[in-house]
Design an enzyme around this catalytic site. Structure first.
Site, mmCIF file in Angstrom:
data_model
loop_
_atom_site.group_PDB
_atom_site.id
_atom_site.type_symbol
_atom_site.label_atom_id
_atom_site.label_comp_id
_atom_site.label_asym_id
_atom_site.label_seq_id
_atom_site.Cartn_x
_atom_site.Cartn_y
_atom_site.Cartn_z
ATOM 1 N N GLY A 246 0.790 -1.212 0.000
ATOM 2 C CA GLY A 246 0.000 0.000 0.000
ATOM 3 C C GLY A 246 0.828 1.271 0.000
ATOM 4 O O GLY A 246 1.980 1.291 -0.444
ATOM 5 N N GLY B 275 4.207 4.354 -9.423
ATOM 6 C CA GLY B 275 4.427 5.401 -8.436
ATOM 7 C C GLY B 275 4.175 6.787 -9.000
ATOM 8 O O GLY B 275 3.684 7.678 -8.295
ATOM 9 N N ASP B 276 4.489 6.972 -10.269
ATOM 10 C CA ASP B 276 4.248 8.259 -10.919
ATOM 11 C C ASP B 276 2.748 8.509 -11.077
ATOM 12 O O ASP B 276 2.271 9.634 -10.874
ATOM 13 C CB ASP B 276 4.925 8.296 -12.288
#
Length: 319
Positions: A225, A251-252
């Site tokens: 998470g 992540g971007d």
């Protein structure tokens, strides 16, 4: 509008292969070429859900021209700084079980004049931005203080900064108090100089980054998470993922969702988790559109699972 800064962009070519065998001829079962670089991906994710974004980056050679054209086709305004060298090309090999093998090129070296021109390009557009997302590794040429200088200059223009980098570049910039930093678990461990075994360890590391200057820490923990640690409290968010196709750019996408949702509080964390979960189910570095998101599947809570072991990002098992 979200302005992104990518000092070392790339063209990302992804091949889906039946398996890796050293020294063998591999026949790709699918391939794609996409714009790459962490800030570029943030812009792509913002545009994919209908948001306004401008991408600032150095561009050079035929590769740079293709990168700009691909971004334009996705509705992204490109503010390119001319570069004497050629934009790099990165290669990703994807196996059927989701295992990724990446070969990232170093990229061209930036001269002092090119690095200064990139700072000026950001400064000239800062006033129109709700957020400036400064993302990725630095190219050869600029020292680790380059991001610190960027944060300082854009703060003087009244802009808010989200910084997604690592190592000495992150450490140098913290003193200038970026509003948001977004490390993954490995980058978070590197920043505090110790391994992280549990979600609780990640919370303590994020608190250390805040003590050193970060306003908010949005930490991507992969299968475990995401964490949000800020003045407003500490929250953990998670969403189920049926099939992982690629984690490139996840992540971007998370950072894009977070900033587009305001960049603070549990609602923004939920948007980050929804974007990240959707991204890993897509091939290559594809960014999720509105139809790919499943916000109802996201759980956010202030009841942090501090004893939950962090998975090893290489194996998916406990680290």
């Amino acid at each position: 509008m979200i302005l992104t800064v990518t000092p070392n962009p790339s063209l990302d070519r992804t091949y889906e292969v039946p398996g890796l065998r050293r020294g063998a001829l591999l026949r790709a079962e699918g391939d794609r070429v996409e714009p790459g670089g962490k800030g570029v991906n943030v812009s792509r994710a913002v545009a994919a859900t209908g948001g306004r974004t401008t991408a600032v980056m150095p561009l050079g050679g035929a590769e740079g021209a293709l990168l700009a054209r691909l971004l334009d086709e996705q509705g992204i305004e490109v503010a390119g700084v001319p570069l004497a060298g050629s934009t790099r090309v990165n290669i990703t090999l994807v196996e059927p079980d989701g295992t990724l093998t990446k070969v990232n090129a170093a990229g061209p070296a930036l001269t002092a004049a090119e690095a200064a021109a990139l700072l000026l390009a950001v400064r000239s557009r800062a006033a129109n931005a709700d957020w400036i997302a400064c993302c990725g590794s630095l190219p050869r040429g600029p020292g680790p203080e380059w991001y610190a200088e960027l944060v300082a200059r854009t703060h003087r223009a009244g802009a808010r900064i989200a910084l997604d980098t690592s190592g000495e570049a992150l450490t140098a910039a913290l003193a200038w108090r970026p509003e948001v930093v977004k490390p993954n678990a490995e980058e978070l461990a590197e920043a505090v100089g110790r391994s992280l075994a549990t979600v609780g360890d990640a919370v303590k590391a994020a608190e250390e980054l805040r003590a050193r200057g970060a306003g908010t820490v949005l930490a991507s923990l992969g299968a475990d998470g995401q964490l949000l640690v800020s003045d407003g409290g500490t929250y953990w968010g998670h969403a189920p993922v049926a099939t992982v196709r690629s984690n490139v750019g996840a992540g971007d996408a998370s950072l894009a969702g977070f900033l587009a949702a305001g960049g603070h509080g549990p609602a923004a964390l939920a948007a980050a988790v929804a974007h990240g979960a959707a991204a890993v189910g897509l091939p290559g570095s594809a960014m999720p559109g509105t139809a790919d998101l499943d916000p109802a599947s996201v759980v956010t809570t202030a009841d942090i699972p501090v004893d939950r072991p962090l998975a090893d990002p290489r194996t998916g098992g406990p680290s």
